[in-house]
Scaffold this motif. Sequence first.
Motif, short mmCIF file in Angstrom:
data_model
loop_
_atom_site.label_atom_id
_atom_site.label_comp_id
_atom_site.label_asym_id
_atom_site.label_seq_id
_atom_site.Cartn_x
_atom_site.Cartn_y
_atom_site.Cartn_z
N LEU A 1 0.82 -1.22 0.00
CA LEU A 1 0.00 0.00 0.00
C LEU A 1 0.85 1.26 0.00
N GLU A 2 2.03 1.17 0.56
CA GLU A 2 2.85 2.36 0.77
C GLU A 2 3.21 3.07 -0.54
N GLU A 3 3.54 2.32 -1.56
CA GLU A 3 3.94 2.94 -2.82
C GLU A 3 2.80 3.77 -3.42
N GLY A 4 1.60 3.21 -3.46
CA GLY A 4 0.45 3.95 -3.98
C GLY A 4 0.12 5.16 -3.13
N PHE A 5 0.26 5.01 -1.83
CA PHE A 5 0.00 6.11 -0.90
C PHE A 5 0.97 7.26 -1.18
N VAL A 6 2.25 6.96 -1.23
CA VAL A 6 3.27 7.99 -1.40
C VAL A 6 3.20 8.63 -2.78
N GLN A 7 2.99 7.83 -3.82
CA GLN A 7 2.93 8.38 -5.18
C GLN A 7 1.81 9.40 -5.34
N ILE B 1 -5.30 10.16 -10.81
CA ILE B 1 -5.08 9.56 -12.11
C ILE B 1 -6.08 8.42 -12.15
N PRO B 2 -6.84 8.26 -13.23
CA PRO B 2 -7.89 7.23 -13.23
C PRO B 2 -7.43 5.85 -12.74
N VAL B 3 -6.22 5.46 -13.05
CA VAL B 3 -5.72 4.16 -12.60
C VAL B 3 -5.53 4.14 -11.09
N ALA B 4 -5.24 5.29 -10.50
CA ALA B 4 -4.94 5.36 -9.07
C ALA B 4 -6.15 5.04 -8.19
N VAL B 5 -7.35 5.31 -8.67
CA VAL B 5 -8.54 5.10 -7.87
C VAL B 5 -8.67 3.64 -7.46
N ASP B 6 -8.24 2.75 -8.31
CA ASP B 6 -8.30 1.33 -7.99
C ASP B 6 -7.20 0.91 -7.02
N SER B 7 -6.25 1.76 -6.80
CA SER B 7 -5.13 1.45 -5.91
C SER B 7 -5.57 1.57 -4.44
N ALA B 8 -5.29 0.53 -3.67
CA ALA B 8 -5.63 0.58 -2.24
C ALA B 8 -4.83 1.67 -1.53
N GLY B 9 -3.62 1.95 -2.01
CA GLY B 9 -2.82 3.02 -1.43
C GLY B 9 -3.49 4.37 -1.60
N TYR B 10 -4.07 4.60 -2.77
CA TYR B 10 -4.80 5.85 -3.02
C TYR B 10 -6.05 5.90 -2.15
N GLN B 11 -6.74 4.78 -2.03
CA GLN B 11 -7.96 4.74 -1.21
C GLN B 11 -7.64 5.02 0.26
N SER C 1 9.19 9.39 5.46
CA SER C 1 9.84 8.25 6.12
C SER C 1 9.83 6.99 5.27
N THR C 2 9.34 7.11 4.07
CA THR C 2 9.22 5.92 3.23
C THR C 2 10.53 5.58 2.54
N ILE C 3 10.67 4.31 2.23
CA ILE C 3 11.85 3.90 1.45
C ILE C 3 11.48 3.67 0.00
N THR C 4 10.16 3.72 -0.31
CA THR C 4 9.75 3.51 -1.69
C THR C 4 9.73 4.82 -2.48
N GLY C 5 9.65 5.93 -1.78
CA GLY C 5 9.63 7.23 -2.45
C GLY C 5 11.03 7.69 -2.77
#
Length: 182
Positions: A94-100, A113-123, A148-152
């Motif tokens: 979830l972290e990557e979608g959240f941070v992006q 971004i339309p694709v992001a809505v389906d992302s649990a991170g965005y939700q 604090s993320t390592i994915t960003g």
Amino acid sequence: MKKALFITLLAGVFASASAVAAPEQVQQGDLAKMAKKESKTSIDALCMAVYEAVKAEPSKAVEVFKDVMMQRDSWSATDTYAILRSVLLAAPTLEEGFVQNAAEYHNNPGSYIPVAVDSAGYQLLSTLYTLPQTQPVAAAVAQGVAGSTITGQSAGNGVTSDSLEAYVPVAPTTPPATSYNN
């Protein structure tokens, strides 16, 4: 006598092993009770319960976060961050979608971004920003997670590594004078 002692010890070993083998799973209803202010549950215990619940069912991470956060009128930024971090640790995808999506969402709430809505991170990010209990602290919490993320692409404190490098002072070419006491 030795036989009875041996049987007693053996029974104790099996009893303790079976008690340790299967930790109790916290149900969402129990989490809701723990999250209420009157429950007097420590934030550490609540975070651990949230972690265990999300770890058991990662697909319900957003629902667990929402259910917990809706149990109080308001949350501090520190407590919100701790609970959100527990969710992200239990379901690291979830972290990557959240941070992006965090930067864009903060600058233009509801943008996506339309694709992001389906992302649990965005939700999860959207839940943080839209719940009345977390809205006042959402920007600070999102920035804390992004920092604090390592994915960003952050250096760990919300400042990009390029910006951080620009502020590193140049070392002097000659060492400073020292006294005889040094």
